[in-house]
Design a protein around this motif. Structure first.
Motif, PDB file in Angstrom:
ATOM      1  N   ALA A   1       0.933  -1.029   0.190  1.00 39.40           N
ATOM      2  CA  ALA A   1      -0.194   0.018  -0.019  1.00 39.40           C
ATOM      3  C   ALA A   1       0.922   1.252   0.148  1.00 39.40           C
ATOM      4  CB  ALA A   1      -0.921  -0.002   1.110  1.00 39.40           C
ATOM      5  N   ALA A   2       2.007   1.161   0.616  1.00 35.70           N
ATOM      6  CA  ALA A   2       2.804   2.504   0.927  1.00 35.70           C
ATOM      7  C   ALA A   2       3.725   2.940  -0.529  1.00 35.70           C
ATOM      8  CB  ALA A   2       3.768   2.251   1.894  1.00 35.70           C
ATOM      9  N   ARG A   3       3.696   1.924  -1.376  1.00 32.98           N
ATOM     10  CA  ARG A   3       4.389   1.987  -2.536  1.00 32.98           C
ATOM     11  C   ARG A   3       3.419   2.987  -3.488  1.00 32.98           C
ATOM     12  NH1 ARG A   3       9.029   2.198  -3.974  1.00 32.98           N
ATOM     13  NH2 ARG A   3       8.412   4.208  -3.724  1.00 32.98           N
ATOM     14  N   ASP A   4       2.022   2.939  -3.495  1.00 34.10           N
ATOM     15  CA  ASP A   4       1.224   3.654  -4.415  1.00 34.10           C
ATOM     16  C   ASP A   4       0.366   4.721  -3.363  1.00 34.10           C
ATOM     17  OD1 ASP A   4       2.309   2.651  -6.815  1.00 34.10           O
ATOM     18  OD2 ASP A   4       1.107   0.776  -6.054  1.00 34.10           O
ATOM     19  N   PHE A   5       0.231   4.674  -2.329  1.00 35.61           N
ATOM     20  CA  PHE A   5      -0.580   5.403  -1.385  1.00 35.61           C
ATOM     21  C   PHE A   5       0.116   6.004  -0.333  1.00 35.61           C
ATOM     22  CE2 PHE A   5      -3.308   2.611  -3.673  1.00 35.61           C
ATOM     23  CZ  PHE A   5      -4.521   3.060  -3.951  1.00 35.61           C
ATOM     24  N   GLN A   6      -0.218   7.177   0.293  1.00 33.85           N
ATOM     25  CA  GLN A   6       0.188   8.053   1.393  1.00 33.85           C
ATOM     26  C   GLN A   6      -0.399   7.329   2.650  1.00 33.85           C
ATOM     27  OE1 GLN A   6       1.802  12.032   0.849  1.00 33.85           O
ATOM     28  NE2 GLN A   6       0.144  12.038  -0.580  1.00 33.85           N
ATOM     29  N   PHE A   7       0.145   7.360   3.748  1.00 35.10           N
ATOM     30  CA  PHE A   7      -0.497   7.262   5.086  1.00 35.10           C
ATOM     31  C   PHE A   7      -0.424   8.548   5.865  1.00 35.10           C
ATOM     32  CE2 PHE A   7       0.452   2.260   5.962  1.00 35.10           C
ATOM     33  CZ  PHE A   7       0.520   2.085   4.476  1.00 35.10           C
ATOM     34  N   HIS A   8      -1.530   8.520   6.806  1.00 34.74           N
ATOM     35  CA  HIS A   8      -1.382   9.593   7.790  1.00 34.74           C
ATOM     36  C   HIS A   8      -1.360   9.094   9.003  1.00 34.74           C
ATOM     37  CE1 HIS A   8      -2.482  13.804   8.748  1.00 34.74           C
ATOM     38  NE2 HIS A   8      -3.334  13.281   9.742  1.00 34.74           N
ATOM     39  N   PHE A   9      -0.833   9.769   9.960  1.00 33.63           N
ATOM     40  CA  PHE A   9      -0.944   9.371  11.640  1.00 33.63           C
ATOM     41  C   PHE A   9      -1.814  10.592  12.205  1.00 33.63           C
ATOM     42  CE2 PHE A   9       0.708  10.395  15.866  1.00 33.63           C
ATOM     43  CZ  PHE A   9       0.414   9.018  16.324  1.00 33.63           C
ATOM     44  N   LEU A  10      -2.815   9.974  12.865  1.00 33.95           N
ATOM     45  CA  LEU A  10      -3.788  10.645  13.673  1.00 33.95           C
ATOM     46  C   LEU A  10      -3.092  10.532  15.044  1.00 33.95           C
ATOM     47  CD1 LEU A  10      -6.508  12.004  14.443  1.00 33.95           C
ATOM     48  CD2 LEU A  10      -7.568  10.035  14.455  1.00 33.95           C
ATOM     49  N   ASP A  11      -3.005  11.770  15.647  1.00 34.68           N
ATOM     50  CA  ASP A  11      -2.327  11.824  17.032  1.00 34.68           C
ATOM     51  C   ASP A  11      -3.567  11.556  18.130  1.00 34.68           C
ATOM     52  OD1 ASP A  11      -0.712  11.758  19.188  1.00 34.68           O
ATOM     53  OD2 ASP A  11       0.123  13.664  18.910  1.00 34.68           O
ATOM     54  N   ALA A  12      -4.049  10.386  18.205  1.00 41.55           N
ATOM     55  CA  ALA A  12      -5.128  10.339  19.101  1.00 41.55           C
ATOM     56  C   ALA A  12      -5.036   8.731  19.408  1.00 41.55           C
ATOM     57  CB  ALA A  12      -6.548  10.541  18.624  1.00 41.55           C
ATOM     58  N   VAL A  13      -5.727   8.496  20.544  1.00 39.28           N
ATOM     59  CA  VAL A  13      -5.962   6.939  21.084  1.00 39.28           C
ATOM     60  C   VAL A  13      -7.310   6.729  20.617  1.00 39.28           C
ATOM     61  CG1 VAL A  13      -5.890   5.431  22.868  1.00 39.28           C
ATOM     62  CG2 VAL A  13      -4.125   7.214  23.153  1.00 39.28           C
ATOM     63  N   THR A  14      -7.244   5.745  19.486  1.00 40.61           N
ATOM     64  CA  THR A  14      -8.720   5.391  18.878  1.00 40.61           C
ATOM     65  C   THR A  14      -9.022   3.948  19.501  1.00 40.61           C
ATOM     66  OG1 THR A  14      -7.761   4.580  17.173  1.00 40.61           O
ATOM     67  CG2 THR A  14      -8.264   6.900  17.219  1.00 40.61           C
ATOM     68  N   THR A  15      -8.191   3.100  19.924  1.00 37.97           N
ATOM     69  CA  THR A  15      -8.249   1.694  19.894  1.00 37.97           C
ATOM     70  C   THR A  15      -7.766   1.195  21.215  1.00 37.97           C
ATOM     71  OG1 THR A  15      -8.133   1.451  17.511  1.00 37.97           O
ATOM     72  CG2 THR A  15      -8.112  -0.431  18.540  1.00 37.97           C
ATOM     73  N   GLN A  16      -8.236   0.059  21.603  1.00 37.21           N
ATOM     74  CA  GLN A  16      -7.641  -0.746  22.901  1.00 37.21           C
ATOM     75  C   GLN A  16      -7.114  -2.098  22.216  1.00 37.21           C
ATOM     76  OE1 GLN A  16     -10.671  -0.481  25.807  1.00 37.21           O
ATOM     77  NE2 GLN A  16      -9.458   0.792  27.152  1.00 37.21           N
ATOM     78  N   LYS A  17      -5.650  -2.488  22.275  1.00 36.30           N
ATOM     79  CA  LYS A  17      -5.247  -3.519  21.576  1.00 36.30           C
ATOM     80  C   LYS A  17      -4.906  -4.563  22.796  1.00 36.30           C
ATOM     81  CE  LYS A  17      -1.304  -5.186  19.105  1.00 36.30           C
ATOM     82  NZ  LYS A  17      -0.027  -4.869  18.319  1.00 36.30           N
ATOM     83  N   ARG A  18      -5.501  -5.876  22.416  1.00 32.04           N
ATOM     84  CA  ARG A  18      -5.443  -6.864  23.736  1.00 32.04           C
ATOM     85  C   ARG A  18      -4.080  -7.288  23.626  1.00 32.04           C
ATOM     86  NH1 ARG A  18      -9.553  -7.396  27.556  1.00 32.04           N
ATOM     87  NH2 ARG A  18     -10.816  -7.202  25.721  1.00 32.04           N
ATOM     88  N   LEU A  19      -3.398  -7.402  24.859  1.00 33.71           N
ATOM     89  CA  LEU A  19      -2.154  -8.280  24.862  1.00 33.71           C
ATOM     90  C   LEU A  19      -2.563  -9.449  25.918  1.00 33.71           C
ATOM     91  CD1 LEU A  19       0.261  -5.435  26.275  1.00 33.71           C
ATOM     92  CD2 LEU A  19      -0.018  -6.103  24.088  1.00 33.71           C
TER      93      LEU A  19
END
Length: 310
Positions: free
Chosen positions: A204-222
């Motif tokens: 995806a990064a070869r042909d599209f740009q990525f954007h970082f949103l500086d916010a906590v949007t998700t809880q990831k389970r460990l």
């Protein structure tokens, strides 16, 4: 007026909720979908042949939410194939790949759609920070480290990130929202791989740009069953896929900086493979470094050692 897929204010967002033996967590995950403030959701529940009570819980929620779609796979096929089953049928302009041991914070979808609406079509991914939680849903830490003023050092990359995703892992996978056109451009996930994120980032990064949103949007389970806890141990099922993605990346590299970034990644993978006794894979990684023309003295030693031990 009820939002529709053609309403530019509320573009349709597909959430593909992937479940495999997540019975202790799946209610919290599905409740977090119901708690979203965003009004135009297309929800697909995909059970990848669970052997616990997950299927019964998914059916319960589907019955209570008739607009939700379900796919119950008869055999375990893994994340890549399971996601594609829903992707090929769903209609969202944007997609979230949502493991049902994680949790979406209530404004997650609304915040990310708002960002996408400010970006042009060259942006294929919006990702953010995540709060890591334990099996009892207690906070552990955030994905990104911050200083005393709450600032990120370094700040996660935005824009053209191809070299960065080659060089190091920095994206919290569960936080990604993906533009449909990016997924279509790639043909969905590569179903021949054991895991999806590294390959998706690279292609995806070869042909599209990525954007970082500086916010906590998700809880990831460990928890102990996570892929990251099994990685690099002897007979690691994911290492072969990592090597295949690195070979794909070499074909996609266009500049000396990108090849150097890939060499940095391959060199790190080589050291981990030797450390954990994956000597056949270590020999393959050394061969790849030779193709990149980036073998250093220690790489040569590790490669020779791996060839003797495999």
């Amino acid at each position: 007026m009820k939002p529709t897929t053609t309403n530019p204010v509320w573009p349709l967002v597909t959430i593909v909720a992937l479940c495999h033996n997540h019975a202790p967590f799946v209610r919290e995950a599905l409740d977090s979908i119901l708690a979203q403030t965003y009004p135009n959701l297309d929800v697909w529940l995909v059970d990848d042949a669970s052997t616990d009570d997950s299927g019964a819980i998914l059916r319960e929620y589907a019955a209570a939410n008739p607009a939700w779609q379900t796919i119950f796979l008869p055999a375990n096929v893994g994340n890549c194939t399971a996601f594609n089953q829903a992707f090929r049928r769903a209609g969202g302009e944007f997609f979230i790949d949502f493991a049902t041991d994680d949790v979406l914070l209530p404004s997650r979808v609304a915040e990310q759609v708002a960002v996408f609406q400010r970006l042009d079509a060259t942006y294929g991914v919006v990702y953010s920070d995540a709060e890591l939680i334990d099996e009892a849903s207690r906070p552990v830490r955030h994905h990104y480290r911050r200083d005393g003023q709450g600032q990120l050092h370094p700040r996660p990359a935005s824009g053209p990130v191809f070299a960065e995703v080659l060089r190091r892992y920095f994206i919290s996978t569960p936080t990604m929202m993906m533009r449909r056109t990016a997924l279509e451009h790639l043909g969905g996930y590569d179903e021949t791989l054991a895991y999806e994120d590294f390959d998706f980032w690279v292609r995806a990064a070869r042909d599209f740009q990525f954007h970082f949103l500086d916010a906590v949007t998700t809880q990831k389970r460990l928890h102990p069953a996570s892929m990251s806890r099994r990685g690099y141990r002897p007979n690691d099922p994911f290492l072969a896929s990592t090597i295949r993605v690195c070979r794909k990346a070499l074909v996609l590299c266009r500049t000396p900086d990108e090849r150097a970034a890939l060499a940095e990644r391959v060199r790190w993978e080589l050291r981990q493979a030797v450390r954990w006794g994956n000597f056949r894979e270590a020999a393959d990684l050394h061969a790849l470094l030779r193709e990149i023309h980036a073998v250093r003295p220690l790489d040569w030693v590790l490669g020779k050692y791996a060839r003797l031990r495999k």
